[in-house]
Write a protein that holds these residues in place. Structure first.
Motif, PDB file in Angstrom:
ATOM      1  N   VAL A  33      36.140  32.282  45.979  1.00  0.00           N
ATOM      2  CA  VAL A  33      37.059  33.356  45.889  1.00  0.00           C
ATOM      3  C   VAL A  33      38.049  33.483  44.701  1.00  0.00           C
ATOM      4  CG1 VAL A  33      39.420  34.431  47.057  1.00  0.00           C
ATOM      5  CG2 VAL A  33      37.915  33.085  48.460  1.00  0.00           C
ATOM      6  N   MET A  34      38.210  34.771  44.136  1.00  0.00           N
ATOM      7  CA  MET A  34      39.143  34.934  43.078  1.00  0.00           C
ATOM      8  C   MET A  34      40.187  36.091  43.269  1.00  0.00           C
ATOM      9  SD  MET A  34      35.848  35.641  40.106  1.00  0.00           S
ATOM     10  CE  MET A  34      36.890  35.055  38.687  1.00  0.00           C
ATOM     11  N   GLY A  35      41.225  35.893  42.548  1.00  0.00           N
ATOM     12  CA  GLY A  35      42.285  36.589  43.204  1.00  0.00           C
ATOM     13  C   GLY A  35      43.426  36.607  42.030  1.00  0.00           C
ATOM     14  N   TRP A  36      44.295  37.499  42.359  1.00  0.00           N
ATOM     15  CA  TRP A  36      45.721  37.594  41.634  1.00  0.00           C
ATOM     16  C   TRP A  36      46.832  37.392  42.294  1.00  0.00           C
ATOM     17  CZ3 TRP A  36      45.296  38.728  36.410  1.00  0.00           C
ATOM     18  CH2 TRP A  36      43.879  39.196  36.032  1.00  0.00           C
ATOM     19  N   TYR A  37      47.856  36.554  41.698  1.00  0.00           N
ATOM     20  CA  TYR A  37      49.164  36.424  42.239  1.00  0.00           C
ATOM     21  C   TYR A  37      50.254  37.080  41.352  1.00  0.00           C
ATOM     22  CZ  TYR A  37      47.621  32.953  45.963  1.00  0.00           C
ATOM     23  OH  TYR A  37      47.310  32.589  47.093  1.00  0.00           O
ATOM     24  N   VAL A  48      48.674  38.856  45.289  1.00  0.00           N
ATOM     25  CA  VAL A  48      48.696  40.381  45.156  1.00  0.00           C
ATOM     26  C   VAL A  48      47.245  40.982  45.800  1.00  0.00           C
ATOM     27  CG1 VAL A  48      48.483  42.051  43.482  1.00  0.00           C
ATOM     28  CG2 VAL A  48      50.080  40.274  43.018  1.00  0.00           C
ATOM     29  N   ALA A  49      46.210  40.279  45.486  1.00  0.00           N
ATOM     30  CA  ALA A  49      44.936  40.671  45.948  1.00  0.00           C
ATOM     31  C   ALA A  49      43.832  39.510  45.875  1.00  0.00           C
ATOM     32  CB  ALA A  49      44.469  41.936  45.424  1.00  0.00           C
ATOM     33  N   SER A  50      42.855  39.513  46.766  1.00  0.00           N
ATOM     34  CA  SER A  50      41.769  38.415  46.505  1.00  0.00           C
ATOM     35  C   SER A  50      40.597  39.218  46.877  1.00  0.00           C
ATOM     36  CB  SER A  50      42.073  37.290  47.449  1.00  0.00           C
ATOM     37  OG  SER A  50      41.947  37.677  48.638  1.00  0.00           O
ATOM     38  N   ILE A  51      39.428  38.453  46.408  1.00  0.00           N
ATOM     39  CA  ILE A  51      37.944  39.025  46.583  1.00  0.00           C
ATOM     40  C   ILE A  51      37.172  37.809  46.664  1.00  0.00           C
ATOM     41  CG2 ILE A  51      37.596  39.424  44.137  1.00  0.00           C
ATOM     42  CD1 ILE A  51      35.899  41.817  44.904  1.00  0.00           C
ATOM     43  N   THR A  52      36.178  37.982  47.679  1.00  0.00           N
ATOM     44  CA  THR A  52      35.369  37.009  47.863  1.00  0.00           C
ATOM     45  C   THR A  52      34.072  37.123  47.112  1.00  0.00           C
ATOM     46  OG1 THR A  52      34.121  37.884  49.856  1.00  0.00           O
ATOM     47  CG2 THR A  52      35.971  36.435  50.496  1.00  0.00           C
ATOM     48  N   GLY A  55      32.182  40.256  47.866  1.00  0.00           N
ATOM     49  CA  GLY A  55      32.936  41.563  47.889  1.00  0.00           C
ATOM     50  C   GLY A  55      34.349  41.753  48.748  1.00  0.00           C
ATOM     51  N   LYS A  56      34.306  41.007  49.811  1.00  0.00           N
ATOM     52  CA  LYS A  56      35.581  41.161  50.701  1.00  0.00           C
ATOM     53  C   LYS A  56      36.901  41.062  50.046  1.00  0.00           C
ATOM     54  CE  LYS A  56      32.785  39.668  54.965  1.00  0.00           C
ATOM     55  NZ  LYS A  56      31.668  39.342  54.130  1.00  0.00           N
ATOM     56  N   THR A  57      37.615  42.008  50.369  1.00  0.00           N
ATOM     57  CA  THR A  57      38.855  42.102  49.708  1.00  0.00           C
ATOM     58  C   THR A  57      39.991  41.888  50.495  1.00  0.00           C
ATOM     59  OG1 THR A  57      39.002  44.349  49.740  1.00  0.00           O
ATOM     60  CG2 THR A  57      37.939  43.728  47.747  1.00  0.00           C
ATOM     61  N   ASN A  58      41.174  41.481  50.107  1.00  0.00           N
ATOM     62  CA  ASN A  58      42.265  41.706  50.768  1.00  0.00           C
ATOM     63  C   ASN A  58      43.700  41.899  50.031  1.00  0.00           C
ATOM     64  OD1 ASN A  58      44.153  40.487  52.879  1.00  0.00           O
ATOM     65  ND2 ASN A  58      44.642  38.712  51.682  1.00  0.00           N
ATOM     66  N   TYR A  59      44.684  42.434  50.380  1.00  0.00           N
ATOM     67  CA  TYR A  59      45.781  43.016  49.502  1.00  0.00           C
ATOM     68  C   TYR A  59      46.846  42.762  50.376  1.00  0.00           C
ATOM     69  CZ  TYR A  59      42.110  45.785  47.086  1.00  0.00           C
ATOM     70  OH  TYR A  59      41.191  46.313  46.349  1.00  0.00           O
ATOM     71  N   ALA A  60      48.183  42.510  49.439  1.00  0.00           N
ATOM     72  CA  ALA A  60      49.357  42.568  49.783  1.00  0.00           C
ATOM     73  C   ALA A  60      49.835  44.099  50.353  1.00  0.00           C
ATOM     74  CB  ALA A  60      50.240  42.108  48.602  1.00  0.00           C
ATOM     75  N   GLU A  61      50.612  44.003  51.333  1.00  0.00           N
ATOM     76  CA  GLU A  61      50.903  45.410  51.793  1.00  0.00           C
ATOM     77  C   GLU A  61      51.618  46.337  50.848  1.00  0.00           C
ATOM     78  OE1 GLU A  61      49.301  45.393  55.498  1.00  0.00           O
ATOM     79  OE2 GLU A  61      50.371  46.970  54.743  1.00  0.00           O
ATOM     80  N   SER A  62      52.274  45.589  49.764  1.00  0.00           N
ATOM     81  CA  SER A  62      53.046  46.355  48.981  1.00  0.00           C
ATOM     82  C   SER A  62      52.169  47.037  47.843  1.00  0.00           C
ATOM     83  CB  SER A  62      53.982  45.505  48.511  1.00  0.00           C
ATOM     84  OG  SER A  62      53.327  44.528  47.533  1.00  0.00           O
ATOM     85  N   VAL A  63      51.016  46.560  47.820  1.00  0.00           N
ATOM     86  CA  VAL A  63      50.029  47.262  46.725  1.00  0.00           C
ATOM     87  C   VAL A  63      48.795  48.122  47.301  1.00  0.00           C
ATOM     88  CG1 VAL A  63      50.559  45.504  45.247  1.00  0.00           C
ATOM     89  CG2 VAL A  63      48.500  45.287  46.607  1.00  0.00           C
ATOM     90  N   LYS A  64      48.591  48.103  48.786  1.00  0.00           N
ATOM     91  CA  LYS A  64      47.407  48.616  49.283  1.00  0.00           C
ATOM     92  C   LYS A  64      47.679  50.282  48.946  1.00  0.00           C
ATOM     93  CE  LYS A  64      46.434  45.913  53.286  1.00  0.00           C
ATOM     94  NZ  LYS A  64      46.569  45.979  54.537  1.00  0.00           N
ATOM     95  N   GLY A  65      46.337  50.666  48.437  1.00  0.00           N
ATOM     96  CA  GLY A  65      46.357  52.109  48.179  1.00  0.00           C
ATOM     97  C   GLY A  65      46.664  52.286  46.731  1.00  0.00           C
ATOM     98  N   ARG A  66      47.428  51.449  45.961  1.00  0.00           N
ATOM     99  CA  ARG A  66      47.595  51.633  44.603  1.00  0.00           C
ATOM    100  C   ARG A  66      46.774  50.601  43.512  1.00  0.00           C
ATOM    101  NH1 ARG A  66      52.465  50.070  42.733  1.00  0.00           N
ATOM    102  NH2 ARG A  66      52.917  48.671  44.330  1.00  0.00           N
ATOM    103  N   PHE A  67      46.416  49.262  44.131  1.00  0.00           N
ATOM    104  CA  PHE A  67      45.724  48.575  43.376  1.00  0.00           C
ATOM    105  C   PHE A  67      44.476  48.324  43.935  1.00  0.00           C
ATOM    106  CE2 PHE A  67      49.745  45.441  41.744  1.00  0.00           C
ATOM    107  CZ  PHE A  67      50.205  46.921  41.396  1.00  0.00           C
TER     108      PHE A  67
END
Length: 119
Positions: A33-37, A48-52, A55-67
Motif C-alpha cells: 500500500v502507498m498513501g498520503w497523510y 488523505v488517500a491510499s492505493i494498493t 489499484g484499489k483506492t480509499n479516500y477521506a470523505e473530505s477529499v472525495k471527488g476533488r483528489f
C-alpha cells in the motif's frame, strides 16, 4: 536504505490545483500500500488517500471527488492530484508506503511537503 522523496507542494489559491509526487528508492523487494497523510497545525495526522498495489483506492470523505491518488509501480511512485483546493486543505502532506526489503515489510514515511491554500 529506503527513501521516500516527495515533491510538488506549494502555495495555491482556493479553487486551484496541485500535484504531489512521491518516489521510493533503495533496495526494494516490493511495495504494497502507498498513501498520503496530512497534518495541519494543531491537528492530528490524518489519512488523505491510499492505493494498493493492484489499484484499489480509499479516500477521506473530505477529499472525495476533488483528489485522485494514482501510482506507477514500475517507477515506485505515487501521485496525488488535488483539484478544487480549499483553505482547509492547508497542511504538511506526507507520503507513506509499505515496502518489502529482503522479505521484511516495514512502513516508511517521506519528509513531508507543505501545501498552502490561500482564500
Amino acid at each position: 536504505q529506503v527513501q521516500l522523496v516527495e515533491s510538488g507542494g506549494g502555495l495555491v489559491q482556493a479553487g486551484g490545483s496541485l500535484r504531489l509526487s512521491c518516489a521510493a528508492s533503495g533496495r526494494i523487494f516490493g511495495i504494497n500500500v502507498m498513501g498520503w497523510y496530512r497534518q495541519a497545525p494543531g491537528k492530528q495526522r490524518e489519512l488523505v488517500a491510499s492505493i494498493t498495489s493492484d489499484g484499489k483506492t480509499n479516500y477521506a470523505e473530505s477529499v472525495k471527488g476533488r483528489f485522485t491518488i494514482s501510482r506507477e509501480n514500475a517507477k515506485n511512485t505515487v501521485y496525488l492530484q488535488m483539484n478544487s483546493l480549499k483553505p482547509e486543505d492547508t497542511a504538511v502532506y506526507y507520503c507513506t508506503a509499505q515496502i518489502g526489503v529482503v522479505l521484511k515489510w516495514n512502513d516508511y514515511w517521506g519528509q513531508g511537503t507543505q501545501v498552502t491554500v490561500s482564500s
